[in-house]
Design a protein around this motif. Structure first.
Motif, PDB file in Angstrom:
ATOM      1  N   ALA A 116       0.787  -1.085   0.387  1.00  0.00           N
ATOM      2  CA  ALA A 116      -0.313   0.060  -0.150  1.00  0.00           C
ATOM      3  C   ALA A 116       0.763   0.781  -0.136  1.00  0.00           C
ATOM      4  CB  ALA A 116      -0.553  -0.176   0.776  1.00  0.00           C
ATOM      5  N   PHE A 117       0.280   2.782  -0.763  1.00  0.00           N
ATOM      6  CA  PHE A 117       0.808   3.691  -0.823  1.00  0.00           C
ATOM      7  C   PHE A 117       0.333   4.486   0.511  1.00  0.00           C
ATOM      8  CE2 PHE A 117       1.386   2.618  -5.269  1.00  0.00           C
ATOM      9  CZ  PHE A 117       3.093   2.209  -5.315  1.00  0.00           C
ATOM     10  N   GLU A 118       1.116   5.153   1.535  1.00  0.00           N
ATOM     11  CA  GLU A 118       0.483   6.075   2.724  1.00  0.00           C
ATOM     12  C   GLU A 118       0.234   7.182   2.221  1.00  0.00           C
ATOM     13  OE1 GLU A 118       1.946   3.786   6.116  1.00  0.00           O
ATOM     14  OE2 GLU A 118       3.618   5.350   5.410  1.00  0.00           O
ATOM     15  N   GLY A 119      -0.556   8.249   3.215  1.00  0.00           N
ATOM     16  CA  GLY A 119      -0.780   9.408   2.343  1.00  0.00           C
ATOM     17  C   GLY A 119      -2.217   9.643   1.401  1.00  0.00           C
ATOM     18  N   SER A 120      -2.105  11.081   0.869  1.00  0.00           N
ATOM     19  CA  SER A 120      -3.795  11.205   0.865  1.00  0.00           C
ATOM     20  C   SER A 120      -4.035   9.570  -1.343  1.00  0.00           C
ATOM     21  CB  SER A 120      -3.759  12.343   0.051  1.00  0.00           C
ATOM     22  OG  SER A 120      -4.470  12.669  -0.873  1.00  0.00           O
ATOM     23  N   TRP A 121      -4.083   9.405  -1.373  1.00  0.00           N
ATOM     24  CA  TRP A 121      -4.630   8.992  -2.593  1.00  0.00           C
ATOM     25  C   TRP A 121      -4.341   9.615  -3.598  1.00  0.00           C
ATOM     26  CZ3 TRP A 121      -5.166   3.962  -3.593  1.00  0.00           C
ATOM     27  CH2 TRP A 121      -5.493   3.439  -5.079  1.00  0.00           C
ATOM     28  N   PHE A 122      -5.533  10.852  -3.625  1.00  0.00           N
ATOM     29  CA  PHE A 122      -4.486  11.413  -5.220  1.00  0.00           C
ATOM     30  C   PHE A 122      -3.689  12.014  -5.336  1.00  0.00           C
ATOM     31  CE2 PHE A 122      -8.733  12.822  -3.444  1.00  0.00           C
ATOM     32  CZ  PHE A 122      -9.940  12.913  -4.111  1.00  0.00           C
ATOM     33  N   LYS A 123      -2.422  11.512  -4.423  1.00  0.00           N
ATOM     34  CA  LYS A 123      -1.282  11.135  -4.384  1.00  0.00           C
ATOM     35  C   LYS A 123      -0.132  10.360  -5.426  1.00  0.00           C
ATOM     36  CE  LYS A 123      -0.071  15.082  -1.306  1.00  0.00           C
ATOM     37  NZ  LYS A 123       0.794  15.439   0.467  1.00  0.00           N
ATOM     38  N   HIS A 124      -1.467   8.926  -5.449  1.00  0.00           N
ATOM     39  CA  HIS A 124      -0.208   7.918  -5.421  1.00  0.00           C
ATOM     40  C   HIS A 124      -0.519   7.280  -7.277  1.00  0.00           C
ATOM     41  CE1 HIS A 124      -2.312   5.703  -1.599  1.00  0.00           C
ATOM     42  NE2 HIS A 124      -0.642   7.051  -1.798  1.00  0.00           N
TER      43      HIS A 124
END
Length: 397
Positions: free
Chosen positions: A19-27
């Motif tokens: 998983a990527f952490e932080g806001s989904w829009f930054k993924h």
């Protein structure tokens, strides 16, 4: 599944992204849970605004350790040597204290008075060792054998009392008195048969009644000795009292029990349950603290949390206030010479949930120091959410 958090610039081909952490829009990817097989995907991650991500090292490549330089190897060897030196010094203190207590208790069994100079010597040794490296001394004391319990239990309670006294900010003179109280709290047991104290099975009502006399017998013994601090007399007499009034010998309640006796009750029980005896095996420190917290009405709850801070051991699932305006949940309770792991998840300043971050709780000077326990209901944090956070963090433990 075995998860590991890494920084964006640590990503490598062959890693499995959980998983990527932080806001989904930054993924940069719409999907989660995939193997990094293309150099282009690695470059996309490196060019993104992602700061951290979770990789599953059971499904892909782990983060390669950095090569160890000569300087790093020398530093590691020096750290190991310092650790060995601290453990050796603590072991010497424990061995010296054990022999002193062996002599004191044997003399007491023969009806001789307790030698004040010997008591002062042990308390000074223990206090100095706590000041130098508390974890080393407490770790060595936990390693006592079943045969050593009689002599080292009092030394261990002395050390725990000094350690707790320092934690709650007592001055040097009072700390020394607390150490003396811990050392002498069970002196009355010299009046009881060893066969009774080490009986492998459950005590009969008459046997338990006899065991309970040790507190008053010890109190009477200490009254005959000049220079024994009042705190030592009090702890000897009242370390089996309970906050709810169901203890002995006088059934005192709450504030009727002195601070010294409330401290003594915690330190005595903790060392007893984490020690191996002929009739029982030792409980692990986290299990001991977890169970002690569940004995409602037995201990002073606020003082018990201070004790937890002093030894660095916490029950998993406890919500704590960190020194950087965050709340966290204990996900690994810590043990002697180790620090608890905390999953930070809430900002008290902004009163909102934040991105979770795994931190290792530091001491009072650290930005991630544990300040105290928090009632989750006061922050509208449900038990269901706490359970989910603990479950989420399990792979990192």
């Amino acid at each position: 599944m075995t998860l590991r958090r890494i920084q964006r610039d640590q990503i490598r081909l062959g890693m499995y992204v959980h998983a990527f952490e932080g806001s989904w829009f930054k993924h940069p990817f719409w999907r989660r849970g995939f193997l990094l097989e293309r150099e282009k995907d690695v470059e996309t991650v490196l060019a993104s605004e992602i700061e951290t991500l979770l990789i599953d090292i059971s499904k892909g490549r782990n983060l390669s350790p950095l090569p160890v330089t000569g300087a790093q190897e020398a530093a590691a060897l020096e750290a190991e040597a310092q650790h060995d030196e601290r453990m050796a010094a603590a072991t010497e203190v424990v061995n010296r204290s054990r022999e002193t207590m062996r002599g004191l208790l044997n003399e007491a069994r023969l009806g001789k008075g307790v030698r004040s100079d010997a008591v002062v010597s042990v308390v000074e040794d223990v206090t100095a060792s706590i000041e130098q490296n508390r974890h080393a001394l407490l770790k060595v004391l936990r390693l006592k054998t079943k045969d050593e319990y009689t002599y080292l239990h009092s030394v261990a309670v002395c050390a725990l009392m000094v350690n707790l006294a320092r934690q709650i900010g007592l001055d040097d003179e009072t700390t020394a008195e607390m150490g003396t109280a811990g050392l002498l709290h069970d002196i009355g047991k010299v009046k009881l048969p060893d066969a009774l104290l080490n009986k492998p099975g459950r005590l009969t009502p008459d046997e338990f009644a006899l065991v309970k006399t040790h507190s008053m017998q010890g109190f009477q013994m200490l009254q005959e000795i000049d220079g024994i601090p009042a705190a030592a007399l009090d702890v000897c007499q009242h370390h089996h009292e309970k906050i709810d009034g169901t203890g002995y010998p006088h059934g005192l309640q709450a504030e009727q029990i002195s601070l010294a006796a409330r401290m003594g009750a915690i330190c005595d029980v903790y060392d007893a349950v984490t020690s191996s005896r002929p009739y029982k095996e030792a409980w692990p420190p986290v299990d001991a603290i977890t169970r002690m917290r569940q004995w409602i009405g037995h201990f002073d709850a606020e003082l018990l949390f201070s004790f937890m801070l002093s030894i660095g051991v916490f029950p998993v699932g406890t919500i704590v206030q960190l020194s950087n305006d965050r709340l966290g949940v204990i996900i690994e309770g810590g043990r002697h010479a180790a620090k608890p792991k905390v999953l930070a998840f809430y900002s008290t300043r902004r009163r909102k949930f934040t991105r979770t971050e795994l931190v290792i709780a530091g001491d009072g000077r650290s930005s991630d120091a544990i300040l105290g326990e928090v009632d989750p209901k006061a922050w509208d944090i449900s038990q269901e959410r706490i359970d989910r956070l603990v479950q989420l963090a399990t792979p990192w433990v």
